[in-house]
Motif scaffolding. Structure first.
Motif, PDB file in Angstrom:
ATOM      1  N   UNK A   1      53.799   4.601 -41.956  1.00 41.91           N
ATOM      2  CA  UNK A   1      53.479   3.258 -41.459  1.00 41.91           C
ATOM      3  C   UNK A   1      53.156   3.277 -39.965  1.00 41.91           C
ATOM      4  N   UNK A   2      53.840   4.128 -39.214  1.00 41.77           N
ATOM      5  CA  UNK A   2      53.537   4.243 -37.783  1.00 41.77           C
ATOM      6  C   UNK A   2      52.113   4.757 -37.559  1.00 41.77           C
ATOM      7  N   UNK A   3      51.690   5.718 -38.387  1.00 38.05           N
ATOM      8  CA  UNK A   3      50.338   6.260 -38.262  1.00 38.05           C
ATOM      9  C   UNK A   3      49.282   5.232 -38.638  1.00 38.05           C
ATOM     10  N   UNK A   4      49.581   4.407 -39.640  1.00 33.96           N
ATOM     11  CA  UNK A   4      48.654   3.322 -39.975  1.00 33.96           C
ATOM     12  C   UNK A   4      48.448   2.408 -38.773  1.00 33.96           C
ATOM     13  N   UNK A   5      49.549   2.100 -38.097  1.00 34.90           N
ATOM     14  CA  UNK A   5      49.483   1.240 -36.917  1.00 34.90           C
ATOM     15  C   UNK A   5      48.688   1.914 -35.797  1.00 34.90           C
ATOM     16  N   UNK A   6      48.939   3.200 -35.570  1.00 35.03           N
ATOM     17  CA  UNK A   6      48.244   3.918 -34.507  1.00 35.03           C
ATOM     18  C   UNK A   6      46.745   4.013 -34.768  1.00 35.03           C
ATOM     19  N   UNK A   7      46.359   4.176 -36.041  1.00 30.02           N
ATOM     20  CA  UNK A   7      44.946   4.317 -36.383  1.00 30.02           C
ATOM     21  C   UNK A   7      44.232   2.968 -36.490  1.00 30.02           C
ATOM     22  N   UNK A   8      44.975   1.880 -36.313  1.00 27.34           N
ATOM     23  CA  UNK A   8      44.366   0.564 -36.371  1.00 27.34           C
ATOM     24  C   UNK A   8      43.991   0.107 -37.762  1.00 27.34           C
ATOM     25  N   UNK A   9      44.676   0.644 -38.778  1.00 25.42           N
ATOM     26  CA  UNK A   9      44.406   0.260 -40.168  1.00 25.42           C
ATOM     27  C   UNK A   9      45.304  -0.910 -40.537  1.00 25.42           C
ATOM     28  N   UNK A  10      44.704  -2.012 -40.900  1.00 19.25           N
ATOM     29  CA  UNK A  10      45.484  -3.187 -41.296  1.00 19.25           C
ATOM     30  C   UNK A  10      46.043  -2.973 -42.707  1.00 19.25           C
ATOM     31  N   UNK A  11      47.315  -3.261 -42.859  1.00 19.41           N
ATOM     32  CA  UNK A  11      47.992  -3.069 -44.134  1.00 19.41           C
ATOM     33  C   UNK A  11      49.088  -4.113 -44.273  1.00 19.41           C
TER      34      UNK A  11
END
Length: 465
Positions: A13-23
Motif C-alpha cells: 500500500x505504501x508503494x501504491x501511494x508513492x507511485x501515485x496510483x489511486x486505490x
C-alpha cells in the motif's frame, strides 16, 4: 495474518501511494492490515493494472514470497504466498471488482489510522451468487462433474502425506476449491469391523470384499459429490496400494488375481501422481521396505499408473514445499488446455513437454501412441544397430497417457500407430488447441477428425526430410 504477510501488505500500500496510483480497499477495509484475514479486495483503475502487477512482483521478491496470478478470475487476481515456520502463509489481492465507474467511488475513499485508503461500508457491496442456481444445476453437475480426482501414490517414505498436505494448503491459498483426505488402505466410509485391537475372526476374503465395497461407496457418496462442487479431491494411496504394496494381500490372504479383478469395479481417478526418488533415498527416510522392494514398487506403480486416464511422475529429491509446488503447478486450474498427440516418448521432445507443463497458463497432457523404448529397450536397424535406452527421464514432469494401440506391429513407423481412442479423448474434452506431431499414420488422422468436428485449432509439426 502472519507477520511477514502483514509487512508485505503495508509495503504494498505504501508503494501504491508513492507511485501515485489511486486505490481503495473494500469491505471491512478499516481493519487493513491488522485484522483483514487472507483476502483483500482492492479497487483500482483498469489502466493501472500493469503497474500494480509490477509492484506486487517487487513485494514478492523483497519479502521472499512467491507470486501466483489466478487465471479465469475475470480480472487481476494475485496471490502472495510462502512457507514460514512449517506452514503456508498467504494473502490474496483481488482487483476483479466489477465497478463500472471506479473514479466515482475513488473520490469517496477515506484513510484509516494506518494511512490506507478504503471505501466506507454501504457504498459498495459485493453481489451474492444465487444458491437457487446451484441447487437446480446440481443433478447435471453430479452426472458430469467439473472437479478433478487426483491420487498420490508411491512407496512408504517418499513423502506422500507431507506433499499432499502442503499441496492442499497451496491450492487453498490460490482460492482453488480443494478437499484433501488421506484415503490410506481404504476410505473408511463403512464402520470398522474390528475395534478391539485383537486379530479379527472374520475371514480375510470377506474383509477384503468389505473394504473393496468401502472404496466404491466412498467414491460415490463422498468423493463424487465433492467433484460435482468443482473441487480438486486430493488423496493418497487409494486402491493402488492393494495392487502394489504386498501388505494388504498378506493381511487378507487373497491372491493377486483377485485384487486385480476387484480393481475393475473401483472408480478411477482423473490423475494418478507417482512421487518417486532413488530407492536408496526413500529407504534412508523410512525403513519400511528393503531397497529392492522399493525399486519393485516404483516400477509397479509406473506400470499401473500408465494405464490411468492421466499419469504424472514427480521427484521428491527437493524440499517438501518445492515438491508440493511442482504438484500444484500440474493440477491447479489453468487458463488454456493443450493436447499433444505424439508417437512415443522421444529424448529431445520430453524436455519440451516438461517446460510447457511448468507454464502457469497451460494445462497440457501428452497422448502417446506406443510405449516404444519405455517398457523395454528399443531397437531399430537404422539406429545404433543394437537395443538401447536413453539415460534421461522421458516421462517425468508432465501428464501423459499411453493409448491402446491396435496395430499388428506397434512402433514408430508407418502402420505402427492405430489408436482410435484418441478420437474419444479429444471429443470428450474440448481443448483450446491440439498439437499433432505428424500426419502419416492413422492415429494422427483420428486426431484431425476429432479436432475438426469439435472446432479445435490444430498445430501440426512435420519434418521435411
Amino acid at each position: 495474518m502472519s507477520s511477514v504477510i502483514k509487512e508485505t501488505v503495508v509495503s504494498f500500500f505504501n508503494l501504491l501511494e508513492e507511485k501515485g496510483i489511486q486505490y481503495a480497499a473494500l469491505r471491512k477495509a478499516e481493519l487493513v492490515p491488522d485484522n483483514i484475514g487472507n483476502d483483500i479486495d482492492i479497487l483500482i483503475r483498469k489502466e493501472d493494472e500493469t503497474n500494480v502487477r509490477k509492484i506486487v512482483s517487487g513485494c514478492a521478491e523483497k519479502f521472499n514470497l512467491r507470486l501466483y496470478e489466478r487465471q479465469g478470475a475475470g480480472g487481476l487476481y494475485l496471490v502472495l504466498y510462502g512457507f514460514f515456520d512449517g506452514e503456508v502463509v498467504f494473502v490474496r489481492l483481488d482487483f476483479t471488482n466489477p465497478v463500472q465507474n471506479p473514479d466515482a467511488l475513488l473520490v469517496k475513499r477515506l484513510k484509516n489510522e494506518k494511512g490506507i485508503y478504503y471505501i466506507p461500508q454501504g457504498l459498495h457491496e459485493k453481489k451474492q451468487t444465487s444458491r437457487l442456481k446451484n441447487i437446480l444445476t446440481y443433478p447435471w453437475r453430479l452426472l458430469f462433474p467439473s472437479g478433478k480426482f487426483v491420487v498420490i501414490v508411491g512407496p512408504d517414505g517418499v513423502g506422500k502425506s507431507t506433499t499432499a498436505e502442503l499441496a492442499a494448503q497451496i491450492l487453498e491459498a490460490f482460492h482453488a476449491p480443494v478437499w484433501h483426505k488421506h484415503l490410506g488402505f481404504r476410505p473408511k466410509i463403512l464402520p470398522a469391523t474390528n475395534t478391539s485391537g485383537k486379530e479379527s475372526r472374520v475371514p480375510g476374503f470377506l474383509r477384503f470384499l468389505y473394504h473393496t465395497l468401502d472404496h466404491v461407496l466412498g467414491f460415490w457418496f463422498v468423493i463424487r459429490p465433492k467433484l460435482a462442487q468443482g473441487k480438486i479431491v486430493l488423496g493418497e494411496r487409494y486402491y493402488y496400494s492393494y495392487l502394489v504394496d504386498p501388505r494388504p494381500k498378506e493381511r487378507y490372504g487373497v491372491p493377486s488375481w483377485c485384487v486385480r479383478l476387484a480393481f475393475w469395479f473401483i472408480p478411477k481417478p482423473d490423475i494418478v501422481l507417482l512421487l518417486s526418488n532413488t530407492p536408496e533415498a526413500i529407504h534412508e527416510r523410512r525403513q519400511e521396505h528393503s531397497v529392492e522392494e522399493i525399486a519393485r514398487q516404483l516400477a509397479e506403480y509406473r506400470r499401473v499408473g500408465m494405464k490411468a486416464r492421466a499419469f504424472l511422475e514427480m521427484r521428491t529429491d527437493k524440499a517438501p514445499f518445492e515438491a508440493a509446488e511442482e504438484v500444484v503447478r500440474q493440477i491447479a486450474p489453468k487458463k488454456y488446455t493443450l493436447a499433444i498427440v505424439a508417437s512415443h516418448p522421444i529424448q529431445y521432445q520430453s524436455p519440451l513437454w516438461r517446460e510447457i507443463a511448468k507454464c502457469p497458463e497451460i494445462d497440457v497432457v501428452v497422448y502417446y501412441s506406443v510405449n516404444w523404448g519405455v517398457s523395454k529397450p528399443q531397437f531399430h536397424k537404422d539406429f545404433f544397430g543394437k537395443a538401447y535406452t536413453w539415460d534421461i527421464p522421458l516421462l517425468e514432469g508432465y501428464k501423459f497417457k499411453f493409448l491402446r494401440n491396435y496395430s499388428w506391429k506397434p512402433g514408430p513407423y508407418l502402420g505402427g500407430f492405430i489408436n482410435p481412442g484418441i478420437f474419444w479423448k479429444l471429443w470428450r474434452r474440448k481443448y483450446d488447441a491440439v498439437l499433432v506431431m505428424g500426419w502419416m499414420d492413422v492415429t494422427f488422422w483420428f486426431a484431425f477428425l476429432a479436432a475438426k468436428i469439435k472446432n479445435m485449432p490444430v498445430l501440426l509439426r512435420v519434418v521435411n526430410s
